[in-house]
Write an enzyme that holds these catalytic residues in place. Structure first.
Site, PDB file in Angstrom:
ATOM      1  N   CYS A   2       0.910  -1.181   0.069  1.00  0.00           N
ATOM      2  CA  CYS A   2       0.006  -0.064   0.073  1.00  0.00           C
ATOM      3  C   CYS A   2       0.859   1.198   0.005  1.00  0.00           C
ATOM      4  CB  CYS A   2      -1.006   0.143   1.148  1.00  0.00           C
ATOM      5  SG  CYS A   2      -2.070  -1.380   1.255  1.00  0.00           S
ATOM      6  N   ARG A  27       4.274  -0.738  -4.794  1.00  0.00           N
ATOM      7  CA  ARG A  27       3.769  -1.201  -3.299  1.00  0.00           C
ATOM      8  C   ARG A  27       2.634  -1.806  -3.064  1.00  0.00           C
ATOM      9  NH1 ARG A  27       7.218   1.225   0.742  1.00  0.00           N
ATOM     10  NH2 ARG A  27       5.747   0.431   2.407  1.00  0.00           N
ATOM     11  N   GLY A 101      -1.639  -1.738   6.544  1.00  0.00           N
ATOM     12  CA  GLY A 101      -1.351  -2.490   7.791  1.00  0.00           C
ATOM     13  C   GLY A 101      -2.768  -3.399   7.908  1.00  0.00           C
ATOM     14  N   LYS A 487      11.897 -16.538  -9.142  1.00  0.00           N
ATOM     15  CA  LYS A 487      11.829 -15.416 -10.196  1.00  0.00           C
ATOM     16  C   LYS A 487      10.929 -15.804 -11.048  1.00  0.00           C
ATOM     17  CE  LYS A 487      13.101 -13.175  -8.478  1.00  0.00           C
ATOM     18  NZ  LYS A 487      13.671 -12.526  -7.108  1.00  0.00           N
ATOM     19  N   HIS A 506      14.653 -38.248  -5.500  1.00  0.00           N
ATOM     20  CA  HIS A 506      13.800 -38.555  -4.212  1.00  0.00           C
ATOM     21  C   HIS A 506      12.246 -38.272  -4.458  1.00  0.00           C
ATOM     22  CE1 HIS A 506      17.127 -40.319  -2.252  1.00  0.00           C
ATOM     23  NE2 HIS A 506      17.479 -39.131  -2.357  1.00  0.00           N
ATOM     24  N   LYS A 605       5.483  -4.945  -3.477  1.00  0.00           N
ATOM     25  CA  LYS A 605       7.063  -4.737  -2.904  1.00  0.00           C
ATOM     26  C   LYS A 605       6.716  -4.398  -1.317  1.00  0.00           C
ATOM     27  CE  LYS A 605      11.145  -4.276  -4.427  1.00  0.00           C
ATOM     28  NZ  LYS A 605      11.942  -5.618  -4.849  1.00  0.00           N
TER      29      LYS A 605
END
Ligand code: F6R
Length: 610
Positions: A2, A27, A101, A487, A506, A605
């Site tokens: 945010c 963000r 938040g 990535k 395995h 991010k």
């Protein structure tokens, strides 16, 4: 996670806020909104989608007024739609709030408000806080007091900004667990979740501390704790330049950041590496040097890509300094009541310096008496400030959501840390010199790989339509395989797994058929022959083999469908060079698939929520 931008000053706030929001979009980018306060009241416009969608929907210049706030959202409570977008208002529509938040006890507060007759439009926790503040204002008739009272009842995390038509010449900002900075301009003030949003107006900033509030008015600002104790704010200068957060001619930030790595890697050891003495000078660790010398154990804690860097760090530190190392996901470490001794060193690795889980892990470690070191990129970030000592990565702002240059800078710093610790213990200057020389050669070696990016692109185009990928490496290159897979999956949405090559038999070997590309990282180190056997096992099952190999490997092309050559380096530095073609491979595949590599779906991010 945010983005928040608030403004109070003499200029029109809306265009300025929107241009700040664009710089913060990395963000969070599922919806955007703006609130401007003027004589005619509070005007709010918000829209699901990117900031550009908001601009298409509303003529931003028609939102006149010199006080306002904007937000780009990364959804936690409620789907990304127009209603759940921020800003949110109280019942009267005169108080507007943006919030980053999670309000953990929002259901309890909501229930109380519902019982008292208040209603809600959105599914968000943030609206509950806005309505709660509005209810408190009705009796308190004081915005600052209403916000403070509300925050004293709130559990969870917030970086928030509140505006109101009741007191239109004031912005209230507060933080707990989510970063906020104040930009101090000439007769104007900004508040933002990230320095990127304010740098085109001012370089002078104040980093709000945990549990701190700021009151911004047209003629000045003050800071205090949420409990109303005045605090002294320190004005600092932003440490990066505006052009560092621009694309500079590249199609994407991610590509720009991949190509910056010769420089950013060099910046990570510039002024630190002492090649002749075979050592390194890490000024930020001087205060804890004795503790490092006496350390019996090191615990590295981080998330995501930074955790992968930590795994390489484990190998490096155990190899060069012979100190046992454990690497822990911060999200696990924080909740499992870890056993920590006072002579343990805990290293927190974080690009953003704001990752909620990593922050909580270091708080837990400090509580239990460990010395905590930060390896952080963002200067002034919370982790940088809360750790006992640290080493900055100096990679410059990383905007692409997928971490690239920060990863190689983390490996640069971790190698130097291992060297520093090793030289305190049993590593000779001769051994140290070999490592230091190896590091010093890396920028030119990265450049030579980047020069061959077209080759990597043509391989990428062949595999852009597959559904699965496997990445295998051994030793130092096992974490590089994990990082290569991460990535690819995060930006192309192709399912990809990283494994230690020997583990393939395995389980993952069951996946191999003629459709599955398997990327091997196979430098000519002491386990080269073993990895050749693993390659043969894939070939025997018709899997497609892509190998990252040394440039002087004359055998590898006989067993691979594609070879991506990288310069020779020390085995411990091989994951640094291997990560460059892995980043490019992921990038070119994602672009070919038409994905938005800088803003992949569902990601953001800086993960400031749990
Ligand atoms: C992946 C990526 C994430 C971050 C993780 C930790 O490309 O960027 O996995 O590495 O969220 O973030 P920081 O390093 O900021 O603590």
């Amino acid at each position: 996670m945010c983005g928040i931008v608030g403004y109070i000053g003499t200029q029109q706030a809306a265009p300025l806020i929107v241009s700040g929001l664009k710089r913060l979009e990395y963000r969070g980018y599922d919806s955007a909104g703006v609130c401007i306060i003027s004589d005619s009241g509070a005007r709010i416009e918000k829209k699901a989608g990117r900031v550009a969608d908001l601009e298409k929907y509303v003529d931003i210049s028609s939102m006149t007024g010199t006080v306002g706030v904007g937000h780009t959202r990364w959804a936690t409570h409620g789907v990304p739609n127009d209603v759940n977008a921020h800003p949110h208002t109280d019942q009267s529509g005169s108080i507007a709030l943006v919030h980053n938040g999670i309000i953990e006890n929002y259901l309890t507060i909501k229930k109380k408000l519902l019982n008292a007759g208040y209603t809600f439009r959105s599914e968000t926790d943030s609206e509950v806080l806005a309505v709660f503040i509005g209810m408190l204002y009705e009796t308190l008739q004081d915005m600052e007091l209403a916000v403070r009272t509300a925050l004293s009842e709130v559990e969870g995390t917030f970086g928030l900004v509140v505006l109101s038509t009741h007191e239109p010449d004031m912005i209230i900002a507060a933080r707990r667990g989510s970063p906020l900075i104040l930009g101090i301009g000439n007769g104007e003030y900004l508040v933002a979740s990230d320095a990127a949003a304010v740098i085109s107006h001012t370089r002078q900033v104040v980093y709000l501390n945990e549990n701190e509030m700021a009151i911004l008015r047209r003629d000045g600002f003050s800071t205090k704790t949420i409990e109303n104790v005045d605090t002294r704010s320190v004005v600092e200068e932003i440490s990066f330049e505006l052009e560092q957060i621009e694309k500079g001619g590249f199609e994407h930030f991610m590509l720009k950041e991949i190509f910056e790595q010769p420089t950013t890697f060099h910046d990570g050891f510039r002024g630190r590496l002492q090649i002749d003495a075979g050592t390194v000078k890490l000024g930020g660790l001087a205060s804890v040097a004795d503790k490092l010398r006496a350390a019996k154990r090191i615990i590295i804690t981080a998330c995501g890509t930074s955790w992968h860097a930590g795994l390489v760090g484990e190998y490096l530190i155990e190899h060069l300094a012979r100190v046992p190392v454990e690497v822990e996901y911060a999200s696990e470490f924080r909740y499992r009541n870890p056993i920590i001794h006072s002579d343990d060193i805990v290293i927190a690795i974080s690009q953003s310096g704001e990752t909620a889980d990593t922050l909580a892990a270091i708080r837990e470690a400090k509580l239990k008496g460990a010395t905590v070191i930060g390896m952080v990129n963002v200067v002034g970030s919370t982790i940088a400030r809360e750790t006992d000592a640290g080493v900055y990565l100096h990679a410059g702002p990383e905007i692409g959501v997928a971490s690239t240059k920060a990863f190689t800078s983390q490996l640069c710093v971790l190698t130097q840390f291992a060297l520093y610790l090793g030289r305190m213990r049993s590593l000779s200057s001769e051994q140290g010199r070999e490592v230091a020389l190896g590091l010093a050669n890396i920028p030119a070696q990265i450049r030579s790989i980047l020069d061959r990016s077209e080759e990597i692109r043509s391989i990428a185009l062949e595999y852009a339509n597959v559904s699965n990928f496997l990445y295998l490496g051994r030793g130092y290159n096992f974490p590089a395989a994990l990082e290569g897979a991460l990535k690819l999956k995060e930006i192309s949405y192709i399912h990809a797994e990283g494994y230690p090559a020997a583990e393939m038999k395995h389980g993952p070997i069951a996946l191999i058929d003629a459709e599955l590309p398997v990327v091997f990282i196979a430098p000519k180190d002491e386990i080269y022959d073993k990895i050749l056997s693993n390659i043969e096992e894939v070939r025997a099952r018709s899997g497609k083999v892509i190998v990252i190999a040394d440039e002087d490997d004359t055998h590898i092309h006989t067993v691979a469908n594609h070879v991506i050559r990288v310069p020779r380096t020390l085995p411990m530095l091989a994951p640094i060079l291997a990560s460059i073609p892995l980043q490019l491979l992921a990038y070119y595949i994602a672009v070919e698939r038409g994905c938005n590599v800088d803003m992949p779906r569902n990601l953001a991010k800086s993960v400031t929520v749990e």
